[in-house]
Design a protein around this motif. Structure first.
Motif, PDB file in Angstrom:
ATOM      1  N   ASP A 400      36.556  50.230  44.217  1.00  0.00           N
ATOM      2  CA  ASP A 400      36.692  50.777  45.695  1.00  0.00           C
ATOM      3  C   ASP A 400      38.468  51.387  45.276  1.00  0.00           C
ATOM      4  O   ASP A 400      38.141  52.383  46.165  1.00  0.00           O
ATOM      5  CB  ASP A 400      36.623  49.231  47.087  1.00  0.00           C
ATOM      6  N   ILE A 401      39.295  50.721  44.795  1.00  0.00           N
ATOM      7  CA  ILE A 401      40.797  51.530  44.792  1.00  0.00           C
ATOM      8  C   ILE A 401      40.264  52.325  44.089  1.00  0.00           C
ATOM      9  O   ILE A 401      40.484  53.751  44.293  1.00  0.00           O
ATOM     10  CB  ILE A 401      41.403  50.850  44.609  1.00  0.00           C
ATOM     11  N   ASN A 402      39.480  52.303  42.833  1.00  0.00           N
ATOM     12  CA  ASN A 402      39.598  53.601  41.411  1.00  0.00           C
ATOM     13  C   ASN A 402      38.381  53.471  40.932  1.00  0.00           C
ATOM     14  O   ASN A 402      38.069  52.217  40.301  1.00  0.00           O
ATOM     15  CB  ASN A 402      40.883  53.262  40.980  1.00  0.00           C
ATOM     16  N   PRO A 403      37.235  54.414  40.814  1.00  0.00           N
ATOM     17  CA  PRO A 403      36.054  53.839  41.042  1.00  0.00           C
ATOM     18  C   PRO A 403      36.840  54.186  38.715  1.00  0.00           C
ATOM     19  O   PRO A 403      35.477  53.813  38.230  1.00  0.00           O
ATOM     20  CB  PRO A 403      35.170  54.853  40.949  1.00  0.00           C
ATOM     21  N   CYS A 404      36.683  54.781  39.022  1.00  0.00           N
ATOM     22  CA  CYS A 404      37.360  55.174  37.195  1.00  0.00           C
ATOM     23  C   CYS A 404      37.868  54.179  36.556  1.00  0.00           C
ATOM     24  O   CYS A 404      38.042  54.689  35.087  1.00  0.00           O
ATOM     25  CB  CYS A 404      37.926  56.372  36.774  1.00  0.00           C
ATOM     26  N   ASP A 405      38.123  53.191  36.651  1.00  0.00           N
ATOM     27  CA  ASP A 405      38.631  52.086  36.215  1.00  0.00           C
ATOM     28  C   ASP A 405      37.586  51.549  35.399  1.00  0.00           C
ATOM     29  O   ASP A 405      37.170  50.156  36.181  1.00  0.00           O
ATOM     30  CB  ASP A 405      39.182  50.734  37.202  1.00  0.00           C
ATOM     31  N   TYR A 406      37.595  51.660  33.905  1.00  0.00           N
ATOM     32  CA  TYR A 406      36.336  50.525  33.151  1.00  0.00           C
ATOM     33  C   TYR A 406      36.951  49.427  33.369  1.00  0.00           C
ATOM     34  O   TYR A 406      35.843  48.361  33.084  1.00  0.00           O
ATOM     35  CB  TYR A 406      36.268  51.798  32.172  1.00  0.00           C
ATOM     36  N   ARG A 407      38.370  48.874  32.830  1.00  0.00           N
ATOM     37  CA  ARG A 407      38.599  47.470  33.509  1.00  0.00           C
ATOM     38  C   ARG A 407      37.771  46.410  34.183  1.00  0.00           C
ATOM     39  O   ARG A 407      37.216  45.374  33.754  1.00  0.00           O
ATOM     40  CB  ARG A 407      39.242  47.091  33.369  1.00  0.00           C
ATOM     41  N   ALA A 408      37.787  46.850  35.942  1.00  0.00           N
ATOM     42  CA  ALA A 408      37.074  46.710  36.693  1.00  0.00           C
ATOM     43  C   ALA A 408      35.215  46.781  36.223  1.00  0.00           C
ATOM     44  O   ALA A 408      35.251  45.279  36.691  1.00  0.00           O
ATOM     45  CB  ALA A 408      37.527  46.661  37.921  1.00  0.00           C
ATOM     46  N   TRP A 409      35.218  47.817  35.888  1.00  0.00           N
ATOM     47  CA  TRP A 409      33.069  47.448  36.091  1.00  0.00           C
ATOM     48  C   TRP A 409      32.903  46.633  34.475  1.00  0.00           C
ATOM     49  O   TRP A 409      32.147  46.210  34.996  1.00  0.00           O
ATOM     50  CB  TRP A 409      32.992  49.019  35.048  1.00  0.00           C
ATOM     51  N   TYR A 410      33.512  46.205  33.655  1.00  0.00           N
ATOM     52  CA  TYR A 410      33.751  45.435  32.838  1.00  0.00           C
ATOM     53  C   TYR A 410      33.665  43.798  33.662  1.00  0.00           C
ATOM     54  O   TYR A 410      32.903  43.435  32.702  1.00  0.00           O
ATOM     55  CB  TYR A 410      34.803  45.599  31.468  1.00  0.00           C
ATOM     56  N   GLY A 411      34.568  43.251  33.891  1.00  0.00           N
ATOM     57  CA  GLY A 411      34.733  42.388  34.462  1.00  0.00           C
ATOM     58  C   GLY A 411      33.487  41.832  35.313  1.00  0.00           C
ATOM     59  O   GLY A 411      33.053  41.589  35.284  1.00  0.00           O
ATOM     60  N   LEU A 412      32.796  42.799  35.950  1.00  0.00           N
ATOM     61  CA  LEU A 412      31.965  42.552  36.836  1.00  0.00           C
ATOM     62  C   LEU A 412      30.628  42.322  35.997  1.00  0.00           C
ATOM     63  O   LEU A 412      29.793  41.523  36.321  1.00  0.00           O
ATOM     64  CB  LEU A 412      31.183  43.812  37.737  1.00  0.00           C
ATOM     65  N   GLY A 413      30.721  43.407  35.103  1.00  0.00           N
ATOM     66  CA  GLY A 413      29.489  43.170  34.639  1.00  0.00           C
ATOM     67  C   GLY A 413      29.673  41.558  33.316  1.00  0.00           C
ATOM     68  O   GLY A 413      28.467  40.563  32.793  1.00  0.00           O
ATOM     69  N   GLN A 414      30.670  40.979  33.219  1.00  0.00           N
ATOM     70  CA  GLN A 414      30.950  39.336  32.513  1.00  0.00           C
ATOM     71  C   GLN A 414      30.582  38.508  33.855  1.00  0.00           C
ATOM     72  O   GLN A 414      30.084  37.498  33.047  1.00  0.00           O
ATOM     73  CB  GLN A 414      32.242  39.382  32.165  1.00  0.00           C
ATOM     74  N   ALA A 415      31.170  38.352  34.775  1.00  0.00           N
ATOM     75  CA  ALA A 415      30.779  38.178  35.596  1.00  0.00           C
ATOM     76  C   ALA A 415      29.334  37.596  36.165  1.00  0.00           C
ATOM     77  O   ALA A 415      28.471  37.015  36.174  1.00  0.00           O
ATOM     78  CB  ALA A 415      31.610  38.197  36.882  1.00  0.00           C
ATOM     79  N   TYR A 416      28.827  38.731  36.591  1.00  0.00           N
ATOM     80  CA  TYR A 416      27.023  38.708  36.482  1.00  0.00           C
ATOM     81  C   TYR A 416      26.268  38.294  35.355  1.00  0.00           C
ATOM     82  O   TYR A 416      25.162  37.254  34.991  1.00  0.00           O
ATOM     83  CB  TYR A 416      26.288  40.303  36.477  1.00  0.00           C
ATOM     84  N   GLU A 417      27.210  38.493  33.708  1.00  0.00           N
ATOM     85  CA  GLU A 417      26.492  37.887  32.431  1.00  0.00           C
ATOM     86  C   GLU A 417      26.401  36.273  33.220  1.00  0.00           C
ATOM     87  O   GLU A 417      25.378  35.648  32.411  1.00  0.00           O
ATOM     88  CB  GLU A 417      27.580  38.601  31.724  1.00  0.00           C
ATOM     89  N   MET A 418      27.497  35.482  33.551  1.00  0.00           N
ATOM     90  CA  MET A 418      28.056  34.231  33.619  1.00  0.00           C
ATOM     91  C   MET A 418      26.874  33.620  34.692  1.00  0.00           C
ATOM     92  O   MET A 418      26.367  33.027  34.571  1.00  0.00           O
ATOM     93  CB  MET A 418      29.081  33.773  33.957  1.00  0.00           C
ATOM     94  N   MET A 419      26.492  34.175  35.287  1.00  0.00           N
ATOM     95  CA  MET A 419      25.961  33.922  36.435  1.00  0.00           C
ATOM     96  C   MET A 419      24.507  33.837  36.371  1.00  0.00           C
ATOM     97  O   MET A 419      23.529  34.151  36.405  1.00  0.00           O
ATOM     98  CB  MET A 419      25.496  34.982  37.702  1.00  0.00           C
TER      99      MET A 419
END
Length: 578
Positions: A400-419
């Protein structure tokens, strides 16, 4: 008068102007930049800076960009500062009192004192005081409604009146560049990015030394198309702006070329050194980054700015002692800076104390709720703690703060992969790899997602792993995965090719990889099947150095090779005795 002396005089004048208007962050930036200009006669030393000497590979990458981006100092447009324009109210007792209140953070009192003043300087300070008072009240309402890290619909109540007043002044042409800067902040806060961009552009074109205005303009230039659409006067401050924007837009080679060019004038600027380190961090050139930050700390031991980036490098390289020392240093210097809290959080994370790490990241966010790194790093900690719901929330706040932060998108991917939700994970991994296409970890994550039992899209996984091998896969994950997948598809020659590349990589780097035994065993069996007995024997001999079942398997293979060889009439001597 030489170019450097002209720049120094411009910066000295700008520092006075910015201080008078309480723009202290921009004033600090200009003062630090001023100290980065060293004229030969002052110290009788050549004007150079070893930190600006990027390695040859970086020079090769940026060679094509330098011709188009580096502008000679002689071609800049000069902007003489008209002191009479910016000094109205200097001796005004009301202004002096209002500035004193402002410095004590009594913003409404400062605005009240200047309510009847009409000078350009007093109009700016009154408006700026009201703007900050509104921002302060907005943050207080956020805390009252949802806590220090919560979301709410609180808004700055001063924006409407400020916009009306500044709009009238702009139409009348009675607003100066600082007033335009304030107007741009108001429009940006209201969500009018196009209007903010136009007003901020007028501000920096009429007064180019206000770095805060440049930063505000950068925040509304989020794409290359937007950047190319604006017309900035060709002054030396433009190069600082472009270098920063290029970095934000992931145009790293162009950014490095700009900073290298600026280093010819501002050769001793700590700011330029730090920015080069941040660009190289984005390129994952950790050796150069670590060297720059070590020298920065030697020259400026109480520096906290940008040290969170240094801590990320130390964390990635698992430098316990160096990270501990850095955390202790910033704790002593200023423990209530968001950067300090992030550094200490990284230290506890490296020690495996994830709860304590989260505590410090939360403290950083209480100090600055829009501190991007803290949200992302806190998400990583929640992933380690298997708290996927909290991790997803933290990563979403980051994007939300910076849509260009690739680390946050990658983290979201990791979290959903864990689920166990690979389609969602794949969606976020694609976003991250679009923003950072040269990071092998992101391609590997996508490949593993395609490889999952739910998707089982092997060909797509192979494509991702191939991209990872082209992005300096330092952890050597992609090559054995490619070999494994080709083996599953019955492509033994392709599998052998990737296993050989993997072994060569391990030998070159003089390390033992986790898939060494598997690679040697496959190649030994493959070469035996292909009747390449000498090559198969070499791999079997290497397997004899290992303990466990693979040693016995290697002996069995060698016996098989001996039998195959003995059955051949051309072979009279057993070359592989056990």
């Amino acid at each position: 008068m030489g170019t450097k002396e002209i720049y120094k005089n411009e910066l000295r004048s700008a520092i006075r102007d910015l201080n008078e208007r309480c723009l202290y962050s921009a004033s600090k930036w200009a003062a630090e930049l001023l100290m980065g200009i060293v004229i030969d006669e002052e110290k009788n030393i050549p004007v150079r800076n070893k930190y600006l000497k990027v390695d040859s590979s970086t020079r090769r990458r940026s060679r094509t960009d330098e011709s188009s981006s580096a502008v000679g100092a002689g071609s800049y447009v000069s902007t003489p500062v008209r002191r009479d324009e910016y000094n109205d109210g200097m001796d005004n007792d009301y202004y002096v009192l209002a500035k004193s209140y402002f410095d004590c953070k009594e913003y409404r009192r400062a605005a009240h004192v200047l309510r009847d003043q009409t000078g350009k300087k007093t109009i700016f300070l009154r408006g700026y005081s009201l703007f900050l008072a509104g921002q302060k009240r907005k943050e207080e309402e956020n805390i009252e409604l949802d806590g220090p890290l919560g979301k709410s619909d609180a808004v700055n109540q001063e924006l409407v009146s400020l916009e009306k007043e500044l709009y009238v002044l702009e139409k009348k042409g009675t607003i100066d560049s600082f007033g335009l800067y304030l107007y741009g902040l108001v429009l940006k806060e209201k969500g009018n990015e196009n209007g903010a961009r136009a007003v901020l552009l007028d501000s920096v074109n009429s007064y180019p030394w206000n770095w805060s205005a440049w930063r505000a303009l950068q925040s509304v230039c989020t794409t290359a198309d937007t950047l190319n659409s604006i017309n900035i006067n060709n002054r030396w401050m433009k190069d600082f702006f472009l270098a920063s924007v290029y970095h934000e837009l992931r145009m790293h080679n162009e950014s490095l070329a700009k900073y290298e060019h600026l280093g010819e004038i501002f050769g001793y600027s700590n700011y330029i050194q730090a920015q080069i380190a941040k660009v190289q961090y984005s390129l994952r050139e950790f050796d150069q980054v670590e060297e720059i930050f070590e020298d920065l700390l030697r020259n400026d031991p109480y520096r906290v700015d940008d040290m969170d980036v240094y801590s990320n490098v130390l964390y990635a390289r698992e430098c316990f002692a160096a990270l501990s020392y850095l955390a202790h240093r910033v704790f002593i210097t200023d423990k209530y800076r968001p950067e300090s809290c992030c550094i200490i959080g990284n230290y506890y994370s490296l020690k495996g104390q994830h709860e304590k790490s989260v505590m410090y990241f939360r403290r950083a966010l209480k100090l600055d709720s829009k501190y991007l790194s803290a949200w992302t790093l806190m998400g990583h900690e929640y992933v380690e703690m298997k708290n996927t719901a909290a991790a997803v929330d933290a990563y979403r706040r980051a994007v939300d703060i910076n849509p260009c932060d690739y680390r946050a998108w990658y983290g979201l991917g990791q979290a959903y992969e864990m689920m166990g939700m690979p389609l969602y994970a794949l969606h976020y991994f694609k976003k991250s790899v679009f923003l950072q296409p040269n990071d092998s970890r992101l391609w590997i994550a996508m490949g593993q997602c395609y490889e999952s039992d739910q998707l089982h899209m092997i060909e797509e996984a192979i494509k991702c792993y191939r991209r990872a091998t082209n992005c300096t896969d330092s952890e050597a994950i992609a090559l054995p995965q490619l070999a494994k997948l080709h083996t599953e598809l019955g492509r033994s020659e392709e599998a052998a090719h990737y296993y050989k590349k993997y072994l060569k990589m391990m030998e070159t780097e003089e390390r033992e990889g986790p898939d060494m035994v598997k690679a040697l065993m496959f190649l030994a069996q493959h070469c035996k099947e292909q009747k390449r007995f000498e090559e198969a024997a070499v791999y079997c001999t290497r397997l004899l150095d290992y303990t466990g079942p693979e040693r016995e398997q290697a002996k069995s293979l060698l016996r098989g090779i001996r039998l195959e060889q003995s059955s051949s009439p051309a072979m009279d001597v057993d070359p592989y005795p056990l």
